[in-house]
Design a protein around this motif. Structure first.
Motif, PDB file in Angstrom:
ATOM      1  N   ASP A 126      -2.302 -11.714   8.578  1.00  0.00           N
ATOM      2  CA  ASP A 126      -1.451 -11.247   7.485  1.00  0.00           C
ATOM      3  C   ASP A 126      -0.716 -10.002   7.954  1.00  0.00           C
ATOM      4  O   ASP A 126      -1.298  -8.924   8.062  1.00  0.00           O
ATOM      5  CB  ASP A 126      -2.300 -10.947   6.249  1.00  0.00           C
ATOM      6  CG  ASP A 126      -1.468 -10.433   5.072  1.00  0.00           C
ATOM      7  OD1 ASP A 126      -0.223 -10.420   5.188  1.00  0.00           O
ATOM      8  OD2 ASP A 126      -2.068 -10.048   4.055  1.00  0.00           O
ATOM      9  N   LEU A 127       0.579 -10.137   8.252  1.00  0.00           N
ATOM     10  CA  LEU A 127       1.344  -8.998   8.762  1.00  0.00           C
ATOM     11  C   LEU A 127       1.631  -7.954   7.695  1.00  0.00           C
ATOM     12  O   LEU A 127       2.111  -6.862   8.011  1.00  0.00           O
ATOM     13  CB  LEU A 127       2.653  -9.482   9.382  1.00  0.00           C
ATOM     14  CG  LEU A 127       2.525 -10.465  10.556  1.00  0.00           C
ATOM     15  CD1 LEU A 127       3.884 -10.691  11.203  1.00  0.00           C
ATOM     16  CD2 LEU A 127       1.511  -9.978  11.587  1.00  0.00           C
ATOM     17  N   ASN A 128       1.326  -8.279   6.456  1.00  0.00           N
ATOM     18  CA  ASN A 128       1.489  -7.314   5.364  1.00  0.00           C
ATOM     19  C   ASN A 128       0.172  -6.656   4.978  1.00  0.00           C
ATOM     20  O   ASN A 128       0.121  -5.911   3.999  1.00  0.00           O
ATOM     21  CB  ASN A 128       2.113  -7.994   4.142  1.00  0.00           C
ATOM     22  CG  ASN A 128       3.550  -8.418   4.401  1.00  0.00           C
ATOM     23  OD1 ASN A 128       4.341  -7.660   4.957  1.00  0.00           O
ATOM     24  ND2 ASN A 128       3.878  -9.647   4.021  1.00  0.00           N
ATOM     25  N   ALA A 129      -0.860  -6.918   5.749  1.00  0.00           N
ATOM     26  CA  ALA A 129      -2.149  -6.279   5.481  1.00  0.00           C
ATOM     27  C   ALA A 129      -2.007  -4.770   5.654  1.00  0.00           C
ATOM     28  O   ALA A 129      -1.246  -4.301   6.517  1.00  0.00           O
ATOM     29  CB  ALA A 129      -3.210  -6.819   6.429  1.00  0.00           C
ATOM     30  N   PRO A 130      -2.696  -3.977   4.848  1.00  0.00           N
ATOM     31  CA  PRO A 130      -2.575  -2.518   4.939  1.00  0.00           C
ATOM     32  C   PRO A 130      -2.789  -1.972   6.350  1.00  0.00           C
ATOM     33  O   PRO A 130      -2.070  -1.060   6.780  1.00  0.00           O
ATOM     34  CB  PRO A 130      -3.649  -2.020   3.970  1.00  0.00           C
ATOM     35  CG  PRO A 130      -3.764  -3.115   2.956  1.00  0.00           C
ATOM     36  CD  PRO A 130      -3.580  -4.386   3.729  1.00  0.00           C
ATOM     37  N   ALA A 131      -3.754  -2.526   7.059  1.00  0.00           N
ATOM     38  CA  ALA A 131      -4.032  -2.016   8.409  1.00  0.00           C
ATOM     39  C   ALA A 131      -2.820  -2.176   9.320  1.00  0.00           C
ATOM     40  O   ALA A 131      -2.560  -1.326  10.179  1.00  0.00           O
ATOM     41  CB  ALA A 131      -5.230  -2.745   9.013  1.00  0.00           C
ATOM     42  N   VAL A 132      -2.066  -3.262   9.127  1.00  0.00           N
ATOM     43  CA  VAL A 132      -0.898  -3.518   9.969  1.00  0.00           C
ATOM     44  C   VAL A 132       0.277  -2.656   9.536  1.00  0.00           C
ATOM     45  O   VAL A 132       0.938  -2.014  10.368  1.00  0.00           O
ATOM     46  CB  VAL A 132      -0.509  -5.012   9.928  1.00  0.00           C
ATOM     47  CG1 VAL A 132       0.760  -5.252  10.737  1.00  0.00           C
ATOM     48  CG2 VAL A 132      -1.653  -5.872  10.463  1.00  0.00           C
ATOM     49  N   THR A 133       0.568  -2.623   8.249  1.00  0.00           N
ATOM     50  CA  THR A 133       1.723  -1.857   7.773  1.00  0.00           C
ATOM     51  C   THR A 133       1.524  -0.360   7.983  1.00  0.00           C
ATOM     52  O   THR A 133       2.473   0.365   8.323  1.00  0.00           O
ATOM     53  CB  THR A 133       2.002  -2.154   6.297  1.00  0.00           C
ATOM     54  OG1 THR A 133       0.835  -1.843   5.516  1.00  0.00           O
ATOM     55  CG2 THR A 133       2.354  -3.626   6.097  1.00  0.00           C
ATOM     56  N   GLU A 134       0.298   0.112   7.817  1.00  0.00           N
ATOM     57  CA  GLU A 134       0.022   1.529   8.051  1.00  0.00           C
ATOM     58  C   GLU A 134       0.159   1.880   9.532  1.00  0.00           C
ATOM     59  O   GLU A 134       0.690   2.944   9.886  1.00  0.00           O
ATOM     60  CB  GLU A 134      -1.386   1.866   7.546  1.00  0.00           C
ATOM     61  CG  GLU A 134      -1.510   1.834   6.028  1.00  0.00           C
ATOM     62  CD  GLU A 134      -2.949   1.921   5.558  1.00  0.00           C
ATOM     63  OE1 GLU A 134      -3.834   2.175   6.411  1.00  0.00           O
ATOM     64  OE2 GLU A 134      -3.199   1.716   4.348  1.00  0.00           O
ATOM     65  N   ALA A 135      -0.305   0.973  10.393  1.00  0.00           N
ATOM     66  CA  ALA A 135      -0.185   1.213  11.830  1.00  0.00           C
ATOM     67  C   ALA A 135       1.276   1.198  12.261  1.00  0.00           C
ATOM     68  O   ALA A 135       1.700   2.007  13.095  1.00  0.00           O
ATOM     69  CB  ALA A 135      -0.968   0.159  12.605  1.00  0.00           C
TER      70      ALA A 135
END
Length: 339
Positions: free
Chosen positions: A188-197
């Motif tokens: 999930d490219l919209n997961a918080p871990a990805v968007t925050e990174a």
């Protein structure tokens, strides 16, 4: 490893030329395979799966692959995007048993290991894991990184392979490309871990070159017993990226025929003037304490001023990995002064 491949990438895996195969193999720990890739619950694996990799090779499977094996660089990126390989191959443990930085956040207790050094790939074990996909980067044409040439046919018979080109593109483009691979595997490219990174990476990119840092001449290099190497920004895309951001990077004027480096003798260590020296921090490169035994290196102005810092020359190509690298570069540049 052929000399042509070795010269093409320099010493990323096998040391600084044919004489520097110094990274000792560490025995792979036996672990139970992980359950598979950590796909988003909203992305079921049912239904056909298709992906065209950077070789132009179209992969078609009855369902999305879950039993994924990856070279450590690719595994580290996939892990940051939320995909969990079941096994890895390539440098993941140092001589002292600690994790090689190249493996990133991958939990080695939860994956199988197929090899730790160049040309070490346990084919029998790979087949026994019943892999559904192998993912690796490519530094040299369409050659999959750390997949032994002698075993390629057997490996490709066991499962499809997916290659990601690691040269001739920008860092943001490469990270995004790995994101496409991860998304196809259920991330999930919209997961918080990805968007925050991603936000952290973008902020670190903007913050790298301050007015003070812009005044500094910097060089990225590596060393071996007989020679040192000056990195060419056109081939090392991480060096190219910081140069693109505005850092004043030394550009070698006589790049080796295969690219990537200019080779110098230690007697010519002072060929390029620099305020800051970034030294390849990987285990297979000579480390700074050893370099200090070379008189011509020890007398360089940047060395005498203590302005020698690590270069994470094979950082994982994820937002997390490059945010970390850029933040470290920024912190070190902030300590340096014009000489």
């Amino acid at each position: 490893m052929s000399l042509s491949v070795l010269s093409r990438r320099g010493f990323l895996a096998a040391g600084l030329g044919a004489t520097l195969l110094t990274l000792a193999a560490c025995g792979g720990d036996e672990h139970k395979p992980a359950a598979g890739s950590a796909a988003s619950p909203s992305a079921p694996a049912a239904g056909p799966w298709s992906f065209t990799d950077d070789r132009g090779k179209k992969l078609d499977l009855p369902k999305r692959p879950e039993r994924i094996v990856a070279q450590v660089g690719a595994a580290a990126v996939l892990w940051d995007f939320g995909v969990r390989p079941i096994a890895v191959f390539g440098p993941h443990k140092l001589k002292d048993g600690s994790k090689d930085p190249q493996i990133g956040a991958v939990d080695l207790a939860g994956v199988e290991t197929l090899g730790n050094v160049w040309d070490e790939f346990n084919v029998e074990k790979y087949i026994s894991l019943q892999p559904e996909l192998l993912v690796s980067g490519m530094y040299n044409g369409d050659t999959l990184w750390y997949v032994p040439e002698k075993s390629t046919a057997t490996i490709e018979q066991a499962a499809p392979t997916l290659g990601v080109k690691l040269y001739g593109r920008s860092i943001p483009d490469l990270i995004a490309r790995y994101g496409e691979v991860a998304a196809s595997l259920g991330a999930d490219l919209n997961a918080p871990a990805v968007t925050e990174a991603k936000a952290k990476f973008e902020a670190a990119s903007k913050a790298l070159v301050t007015p003070e840092a812009k005044q500094l001449k910097v060089v990225f290099m590596a060393g071996g017993p007989e020679s040192l190497w000056i990195a060419n920004f056109k081939d090392h895309i991480d060096v190219g990226y910081v140069k693109e951001l505005g850092l004043d990077v030394v550009v070698p004027d006589k790049v080796d025929e295969a690219g990537y480096w200019e080779t110098l003798s230690w007697e010519n260590a002072d060929k390029y003037k620099a305020d800051v020296i970034f030294v390849d921090a990987r285990a297979q490169s000579m480390q700074v304490p050893e370099m200090m035994k070379k008189p011509t290196f020890a007398q360089l102005p940047a060395v005498k001023a203590g302005q020698v810092y690590p270069w994470r020359a094979e950082q994982r190509y994820s937002y997390q990995g490059y945010a970390e690298m850029l933040e470290e570069l920024s912190a070190n540049l902030a300590k340096a002064k014009k000489l």
